[in-house]
Design a protein around this motif. Structure first.
Motif, short mmCIF file in Angstrom:
data_model
loop_
_atom_site.label_atom_id
_atom_site.label_comp_id
_atom_site.label_asym_id
_atom_site.label_seq_id
_atom_site.Cartn_x
_atom_site.Cartn_y
_atom_site.Cartn_z
N PHE A 201 0.84 -1.20 0.00
CA PHE A 201 0.00 0.00 0.00
C PHE A 201 0.87 1.25 0.00
CE2 PHE A 201 -3.57 -2.69 1.54
CZ PHE A 201 -4.56 -2.21 0.69
N GLY A 202 2.00 1.20 0.71
CA GLY A 202 2.92 2.33 0.70
C GLY A 202 3.51 2.59 -0.67
N ALA A 203 3.85 1.52 -1.39
CA ALA A 203 4.37 1.67 -2.75
C ALA A 203 3.31 2.30 -3.66
CB ALA A 203 4.80 0.32 -3.30
N LEU A 204 2.06 1.85 -3.49
CA LEU A 204 0.96 2.43 -4.28
C LEU A 204 0.80 3.91 -3.96
CD1 LEU A 204 -1.57 2.12 -6.13
CD2 LEU A 204 -2.83 1.51 -4.05
N PHE A 205 0.82 4.25 -2.68
CA PHE A 205 0.66 5.64 -2.26
C PHE A 205 1.80 6.51 -2.78
CE2 PHE A 205 1.76 8.98 0.81
CZ PHE A 205 0.59 9.71 0.83
N TYR A 206 3.04 6.01 -2.65
CA TYR A 206 4.19 6.80 -3.08
C TYR A 206 4.16 7.05 -4.58
CZ TYR A 206 8.98 8.45 -3.52
OH TYR A 206 10.09 9.21 -3.79
N ALA A 207 3.85 5.99 -5.35
CA ALA A 207 3.81 6.15 -6.80
C ALA A 207 2.72 7.11 -7.22
CB ALA A 207 3.61 4.80 -7.46
N ARG A 208 1.56 6.97 -6.59
CA ARG A 208 0.41 7.78 -7.00
C ARG A 208 0.52 9.23 -6.53
NH1 ARG A 208 -5.88 5.89 -6.12
NH2 ARG A 208 -6.87 7.76 -6.97
N THR A 209 1.08 9.45 -5.33
CA THR A 209 1.10 10.78 -4.74
C THR A 209 2.35 11.57 -5.09
OG1 THR A 209 -0.18 9.88 -2.89
CG2 THR A 209 0.83 12.03 -2.57
N PHE A 210 3.47 10.88 -5.29
CA PHE A 210 4.74 11.58 -5.51
C PHE A 210 5.35 11.31 -6.88
CE2 PHE A 210 4.44 11.07 -0.86
CZ PHE A 210 4.49 12.41 -0.49
N SER A 211 5.64 10.04 -7.18
CA SER A 211 6.41 9.72 -8.39
C SER A 211 5.71 10.17 -9.66
CB SER A 211 6.68 8.21 -8.45
OG SER A 211 7.47 7.80 -7.37
N VAL A 212 4.45 9.78 -9.84
CA VAL A 212 3.73 10.11 -11.07
C VAL A 212 3.55 11.62 -11.21
CG1 VAL A 212 1.53 9.88 -12.29
CG2 VAL A 212 2.64 7.86 -11.28
N PRO A 213 3.12 12.36 -10.16
CA PRO A 213 3.04 13.82 -10.31
C PRO A 213 4.38 14.47 -10.62
CG PRO A 213 1.74 13.10 -8.44
CD PRO A 213 2.52 11.91 -8.90
N TRP A 214 5.47 13.99 -10.02
CA TRP A 214 6.78 14.55 -10.33
C TRP A 214 7.13 14.36 -11.80
CZ3 TRP A 214 9.63 12.23 -5.49
CH2 TRP A 214 9.36 13.04 -4.37
N LEU A 215 6.87 13.14 -12.31
CA LEU A 215 7.14 12.89 -13.73
C LEU A 215 6.26 13.76 -14.62
CD1 LEU A 215 7.52 9.00 -13.82
CD2 LEU A 215 9.30 10.69 -14.29
N GLY A 216 5.08 14.13 -14.10
CA GLY A 216 4.17 14.96 -14.88
C GLY A 216 4.44 16.44 -14.80
N GLY A 217 5.42 16.85 -14.01
CA GLY A 217 5.80 18.26 -13.98
C GLY A 217 5.57 18.94 -12.65
N GLU A 218 4.89 18.32 -11.69
CA GLU A 218 4.73 18.94 -10.38
C GLU A 218 6.07 18.95 -9.66
OE1 GLU A 218 1.59 17.45 -7.97
OE2 GLU A 218 0.15 17.36 -9.63
N GLY A 219 6.24 19.94 -8.81
CA GLY A 219 7.54 20.08 -8.16
C GLY A 219 8.59 20.49 -9.18
N THR A 220 8.32 21.56 -9.90
CA THR A 220 9.18 21.96 -11.01
C THR A 220 10.60 22.30 -10.58
OG1 THR A 220 8.29 24.21 -10.77
CG2 THR A 220 7.27 22.78 -12.43
N GLY A 221 10.78 22.55 -9.27
CA GLY A 221 12.13 22.86 -8.81
C GLY A 221 13.08 21.68 -9.04
N LEU A 222 12.51 20.47 -9.13
CA LEU A 222 13.35 19.30 -9.38
C LEU A 222 13.61 19.08 -10.87
CD1 LEU A 222 11.61 16.84 -6.89
CD2 LEU A 222 13.73 18.11 -6.52
#
Length: 290
Positions: free
Chosen positions: A101-122
């Motif tokens: 469940f943690g892997a699902l949460f991390y991918a859905r909440t952090f990894s996918v949005p980051w790849l989509g452009g959220e957190g542009t500072g990165l």
């Protein structure tokens, strides 16, 4: 048994089963290594031999524990240790599913949005996969595994949810019947629980067939496909084990085992089954609906 002996902690005799279990696990691991790393593994006889030794250990060891319990060799201290052991076992299972469940949460909440452009500072989107839109569910950048469709949560998953909720009720009724020393009702409701579990597994198999055949939703369908099948697959394995355990205690009740005042073997299986039901509710909400 004298009153003095009842106050003493029961120490089991020297048992061969831990050694047999260790040998079985070792042979199983070696067989799996050989199967995964050999260019021409042939028949995985070592893996099958390891499984056979483990099954022999389980039948033998559990049989001895059942006999000792029915011979009234265990006192209150042993019962407490059994309960603590089962509590820690279920806690370890909570951690097991918590990791997925943690892997699902991390991918859905952090990894996918980051790849989509959220957190542009990165600058994750520009550096790793420019133009990728981080929407969920996703099979990742580049449509890994091809396009897929989602399973309708209000068809087979909803039916399975109702089945497991009903099974929690039936095993609870069976427990109350056992405490009332009504063995016929206990047996009937235990059989009903096994049937509900078996129907759940049948519908889960139907769901997997539909996912692979019609929806192109497979274990290779990116992060969504992998988390979906890992979570639901391991849960299905736990339902299978739980149904086997309930079948065994049903046979034991038929044979006259368990007493209204002493039946922790029954309670332990009931605890496990309720845990499996709770995990499914989390799956239904976070994997199928949200």
């Amino acid at each position: 048994m004298s009153e003095a002996s009842k106050d003493q902690y029961y120490v089991p005799h020297l048992a061969k089963w831990p050694i047999v279990g260790s040998v079985g696990l070792t042979v199983t691991v070696l067989g799996a290594i050989n199967l995964l790393n050999s260019e021409n593994p042939g028949t995985p006889w070592m893996l099958y031999l390891g499984f056979a030794i483990i099954l022999l250990m389980m039948f033998g060891w559990f049989g001895e524990v059942i006999k000792e319990s029915e011979d009234n060799l265990y006192n209150t201290q042993v019962d407490t240790s059994f309960r603590m052991g089962m509590i820690w076992f279920i806690f370890s299972e909570v951690m097991f599913f918590g990791a997925f469940f943690g892997a699902l949460f991390y991918a859905r909440t952090f990894s996918v949005p980051w790849l989509g452009g959220e957190g542009t500072g990165l600058s994750t989107n520009e550096v790793l996969w420019n133009g990728y839109e981080g929407v969920w569910p996703t099979n990742g950048p580049g449509d890994l595994g091809g396009r897929f469709e989602l399973i309708d949560p209000y068809h087979l998953p909803l039916i399975n949810t109702l089945l497991l909720l009903a099974s929690s009720v039936t095993i609870t009724i069976a427990h109350h019947a056992l405490r009332a020393n009504n063995r016929s009702q206990t047996i009937i409701w235990l059989i009903a629980t096994v049937i509900l579990g078996a129907v759940f597994l049948f519908y889960q198999a139907e769901e997997y067939i539909e996912a692979y055949r019609d929806l192109n939703l497979t274990l290779s369908s990116g992060i969504y496909g992998s988390t979906f099948f890992m979570l639901t697959g391991f849960h299905g394995m736990h339902v299978t084990l739980g149904a086997i355990m309930i079948t065994i205690i049903t046979i034991r009740v038929i044979r006259g085992h368990f007493r209204p005042e002493s039946h922790f073997g029954f309670e332990a299986v009931a605890w496990y089954w309720h845990f499996v039901d709770v995990v499914w509710l989390g799956l239904f909400i976070f994997v199928y609906i949200l």
